[in-house]
Design a protein around this motif. Structure first.
Motif, PDB file in Angstrom:
ATOM      1  N   THR A  49       0.868  -1.172   0.000  1.00  0.00           N
ATOM      2  CA  THR A  49       0.000   0.000   0.000  1.00  0.00           C
ATOM      3  C   THR A  49       0.907   1.223   0.000  1.00  0.00           C
ATOM      4  OG1 THR A  49      -1.731  -1.193   1.202  1.00  0.00           O
ATOM      5  CG2 THR A  49      -1.808   1.217   1.301  1.00  0.00           C
ATOM      6  N   PRO A  50       0.703   2.149  -0.937  1.00  0.00           N
ATOM      7  CA  PRO A  50       1.601   3.301  -1.011  1.00  0.00           C
ATOM      8  C   PRO A  50       1.376   4.301   0.121  1.00  0.00           C
ATOM      9  CG  PRO A  50      -0.162   3.558  -2.596  1.00  0.00           C
ATOM     10  CD  PRO A  50      -0.322   2.189  -1.982  1.00  0.00           C
ATOM     11  N   ALA A  51       2.477   4.806   0.685  1.00  0.00           N
ATOM     12  CA  ALA A  51       2.407   5.884   1.665  1.00  0.00           C
ATOM     13  C   ALA A  51       2.210   7.197   0.910  1.00  0.00           C
ATOM     14  CB  ALA A  51       3.692   5.937   2.477  1.00  0.00           C
ATOM     15  N   GLY A  52       1.492   8.120   1.518  1.00  0.00           N
ATOM     16  CA  GLY A  52       1.313   9.440   0.925  1.00  0.00           C
ATOM     17  C   GLY A  52      -0.069   9.984   1.190  1.00  0.00           C
ATOM     18  N   ARG A  53      -0.326  11.119   0.580  1.00  0.00           N
ATOM     19  CA  ARG A  53      -1.628  11.787   0.684  1.00  0.00           C
ATOM     20  C   ARG A  53      -2.272  11.735  -0.691  1.00  0.00           C
ATOM     21  NH1 ARG A  53      -2.458  15.097   5.129  1.00  0.00           N
ATOM     22  NH2 ARG A  53      -3.768  16.504   3.926  1.00  0.00           N
ATOM     23  N   PHE A  54      -3.435  11.115  -0.755  1.00  0.00           N
ATOM     24  CA  PHE A  54      -4.122  10.910  -2.027  1.00  0.00           C
ATOM     25  C   PHE A  54      -5.550  11.439  -1.932  1.00  0.00           C
ATOM     26  CE2 PHE A  54      -1.179   7.398  -1.189  1.00  0.00           C
ATOM     27  CZ  PHE A  54      -0.228   7.680  -2.155  1.00  0.00           C
ATOM     28  N   ARG A  55      -5.955  12.193  -2.939  1.00  0.00           N
ATOM     29  CA  ARG A  55      -7.338  12.639  -3.000  1.00  0.00           C
ATOM     30  C   ARG A  55      -8.216  11.474  -3.433  1.00  0.00           C
ATOM     31  NH1 ARG A  55      -8.085  16.295  -7.068  1.00  0.00           N
ATOM     32  NH2 ARG A  55     -10.272  16.295  -6.498  1.00  0.00           N
ATOM     33  N   LEU A  56      -9.423  11.430  -2.900  1.00  0.00           N
ATOM     34  CA  LEU A  56     -10.430  10.506  -3.394  1.00  0.00           C
ATOM     35  C   LEU A  56     -11.166  11.273  -4.479  1.00  0.00           C
ATOM     36  CD1 LEU A  56     -11.706   8.928  -0.055  1.00  0.00           C
ATOM     37  CD2 LEU A  56      -9.795   8.246  -1.506  1.00  0.00           C
ATOM     38  N   VAL A  57     -11.086  10.785  -5.724  1.00  0.00           N
ATOM     39  CA  VAL A  57     -11.533  11.591  -6.860  1.00  0.00           C
ATOM     40  C   VAL A  57     -12.881  11.195  -7.453  1.00  0.00           C
ATOM     41  CG1 VAL A  57      -9.219  12.353  -7.480  1.00  0.00           C
ATOM     42  CG2 VAL A  57     -10.103  10.243  -8.458  1.00  0.00           C
ATOM     43  N   PRO A 164     -21.378   8.410   3.254  1.00  0.00           N
ATOM     44  CA  PRO A 164     -22.213   9.614   3.186  1.00  0.00           C
ATOM     45  C   PRO A 164     -21.638  10.802   3.956  1.00  0.00           C
ATOM     46  CG  PRO A 164     -23.513   7.705   3.864  1.00  0.00           C
ATOM     47  CD  PRO A 164     -22.077   7.295   3.885  1.00  0.00           C
ATOM     48  N   ARG A 165     -20.680  10.550   4.825  1.00  0.00           N
ATOM     49  CA  ARG A 165     -20.093  11.615   5.653  1.00  0.00           C
ATOM     50  C   ARG A 165     -18.839  12.226   5.034  1.00  0.00           C
ATOM     51  NH1 ARG A 165     -19.325   9.230  11.436  1.00  0.00           N
ATOM     52  NH2 ARG A 165     -18.725  11.387  11.823  1.00  0.00           N
ATOM     53  N   LEU A 166     -18.380  11.683   3.896  1.00  0.00           N
ATOM     54  CA  LEU A 166     -17.155  12.189   3.276  1.00  0.00           C
ATOM     55  C   LEU A 166     -17.391  13.524   2.583  1.00  0.00           C
ATOM     56  CD1 LEU A 166     -15.747   8.906   1.681  1.00  0.00           C
ATOM     57  CD2 LEU A 166     -15.071   9.984   3.847  1.00  0.00           C
ATOM     58  N   ALA A 167     -16.436  14.435   2.736  1.00  0.00           N
ATOM     59  CA  ALA A 167     -16.479  15.720   2.041  1.00  0.00           C
ATOM     60  C   ALA A 167     -16.134  15.499   0.569  1.00  0.00           C
ATOM     61  CB  ALA A 167     -15.478  16.685   2.679  1.00  0.00           C
ATOM     62  N   ARG A 168     -16.449  16.445  -0.263  1.00  0.00           N
ATOM     63  CA  ARG A 168     -16.162  16.339  -1.691  1.00  0.00           C
ATOM     64  C   ARG A 168     -14.655  16.300  -1.967  1.00  0.00           C
ATOM     65  NH1 ARG A 168     -18.853  16.283  -6.244  1.00  0.00           N
ATOM     66  NH2 ARG A 168     -17.928  17.100  -8.129  1.00  0.00           N
ATOM     67  N   ARG A 169     -13.862  16.982  -1.201  1.00  0.00           N
ATOM     68  CA  ARG A 169     -12.405  17.039  -1.411  1.00  0.00           C
ATOM     69  C   ARG A 169     -11.670  16.258  -0.329  1.00  0.00           C
ATOM     70  NH1 ARG A 169     -10.936  20.413  -5.370  1.00  0.00           N
ATOM     71  NH2 ARG A 169     -12.428  21.973  -6.053  1.00  0.00           N
ATOM     72  N   VAL A 170     -12.094  15.064  -0.078  1.00  0.00           N
ATOM     73  CA  VAL A 170     -11.508  14.246   0.980  1.00  0.00           C
ATOM     74  C   VAL A 170     -10.130  13.714   0.565  1.00  0.00           C
ATOM     75  CG1 VAL A 170     -12.710  12.139   0.236  1.00  0.00           C
ATOM     76  CG2 VAL A 170     -11.989  12.361   2.617  1.00  0.00           C
ATOM     77  N   VAL A 171      -9.238  13.617   1.556  1.00  0.00           N
ATOM     78  CA  VAL A 171      -7.878  13.128   1.356  1.00  0.00           C
ATOM     79  C   VAL A 171      -7.670  11.865   2.175  1.00  0.00           C
ATOM     80  CG1 VAL A 171      -5.436  13.649   1.803  1.00  0.00           C
ATOM     81  CG2 VAL A 171      -6.942  15.410   0.853  1.00  0.00           C
ATOM     82  N   LEU A 172      -7.020  10.884   1.570  1.00  0.00           N
ATOM     83  CA  LEU A 172      -6.642   9.644   2.225  1.00  0.00           C
ATOM     84  C   LEU A 172      -5.149   9.747   2.522  1.00  0.00           C
ATOM     85  CD1 LEU A 172      -7.471   6.706   3.040  1.00  0.00           C
ATOM     86  CD2 LEU A 172      -6.823   6.029   0.714  1.00  0.00           C
ATOM     87  N   ALA A 173      -4.790   9.880   3.796  1.00  0.00           N
ATOM     88  CA  ALA A 173      -3.391  10.014   4.209  1.00  0.00           C
ATOM     89  C   ALA A 173      -2.935   8.666   4.754  1.00  0.00           C
ATOM     90  CB  ALA A 173      -3.240  11.097   5.270  1.00  0.00           C
ATOM     91  N   ILE A 174      -1.991   8.024   4.065  1.00  0.00           N
ATOM     92  CA  ILE A 174      -1.523   6.684   4.423  1.00  0.00           C
ATOM     93  C   ILE A 174      -0.091   6.768   4.940  1.00  0.00           C
ATOM     94  CG2 ILE A 174      -1.088   4.352   3.593  1.00  0.00           C
ATOM     95  CD1 ILE A 174      -3.140   4.939   1.341  1.00  0.00           C
ATOM     96  N   GLY A 175       0.138   6.162   6.109  1.00  0.00           N
ATOM     97  CA  GLY A 175       1.490   6.097   6.664  1.00  0.00           C
ATOM     98  C   GLY A 175       1.732   7.058   7.779  1.00  0.00           C
TER      99      GLY A 175
END
Length: 175
Positions: A49-57, A164-175
Motif C-alpha cells: 500500500t503506497p504511503a502518501g496523501r491521495f485525493r479521493l476523486v 455519506p459523511r465524506l467531504a467532496r475534497r476528501v484526502v486519504l493520508a496513508i502512513g
C-alpha cells in the motif's frame, strides 16, 4: 449543511503488515492493506500500500446489487465489461478500460462484494508513471480483513456509515 469528513488517516497495525487502522472524524475503523504493508516507493505488483496523501476523486458502485449510495464524489455505476488497466506497457495504464481488452486489467464487476462500492484515489494519476502502481482504491474488505493487493479496505457496514459523511475534497493520508 454539515461540512463532512475531509481527512481519512491510515496507520499500520504493529506486527501485522496487511492490517491497519483508519481514522475518520471520531471513527477508528480496522482496515485491510496490502500484504507487504505500507511503503514509500510503490511498484506494480509488489503487494504494498503506497504511503502518501491521495485525493479521493470518484467512485463507482454495483447498481445491480445496491441502491445509489449517498456520496459527495462523482459517482458512476459499474457495468459488465468495466475494467481497470494494470498493464504498465499499455497506453491506458492506471485508467478505466472496457472489455474486450488486450492488456492486463482488474475486473470491476467482481463476483465477490469488494467493489460493491469502490472509491478511486489519485495515486499515480497525474503524472502517471508506468510501473509505479495502479488500481489503488478505497473499497470493501473481505471478511476477516485479509490483505488487499495494495488498496485500503474497510468492512461493508463501516463503508455504508462513512461514505455519506465524506467531504467532496476528501484526502486519504496513508502512513
Amino acid at each position: 449543511m454539515r461540512k463532512g469528513i475531509g481527512l481519512l488517516r491510515v496507520r499500520a497495525v504493529a506486527g501485522a503488515k496487511g492490517r491497519g487502522r483508519l481514522h475518520a472524524g471520531g471513527l477508528a475503523l480496522p482496515c485491510a492493506l496490502g500484504p507487504a504493508g505500507i511503503v514509500r516507493l510503490k511498484r506494480e505488483g509488489d503487494g504494498a500500500t503506497p504511503a502518501g496523501r491521495f485525493r479521493l476523486v470518484s467512485a463507482c458502485w454495483r447498481a445491480d446489487r445496491a441502491p445509489r449510495p449517498r456520496l459527495a464524489l462523482p459517482l458512476a455505476p459499474i457495468r459488465p465489461g468495466d475494467l481497470w488497466c494494470d498493464d504498465a506497457r499499455h497506453a491506458l495504464y492506471n485508467r478505466p478500460a472496457r472489455a474486450p481488452f488486450a492488456g492486463g486489467c482488474e475486473k470491476m464487476a467482481r463476483d465477490d462484494r469488494l467493489y460493491d462500492l469502490v472509491i478511486v484515489t489519485d495515486h499515480n494519476q497525474r503524472p502517471r508513471v508506468r510501473g509505479a502502481g495502479s488500481a489503488i482504491f478505497f473499497h470493501i474488505a473481505r471478511e476477516g480483513f485479509s490483505p488487499t493487493q495494495g488498496c485500503v479496505a474497510i468492512a461493508p457496514e463501516a463503508m455504508a456509515r462513512l461514505a455519506p459523511r465524506l467531504a467532496r475534497r476528501v484526502v486519504l493520508a496513508i502512513g
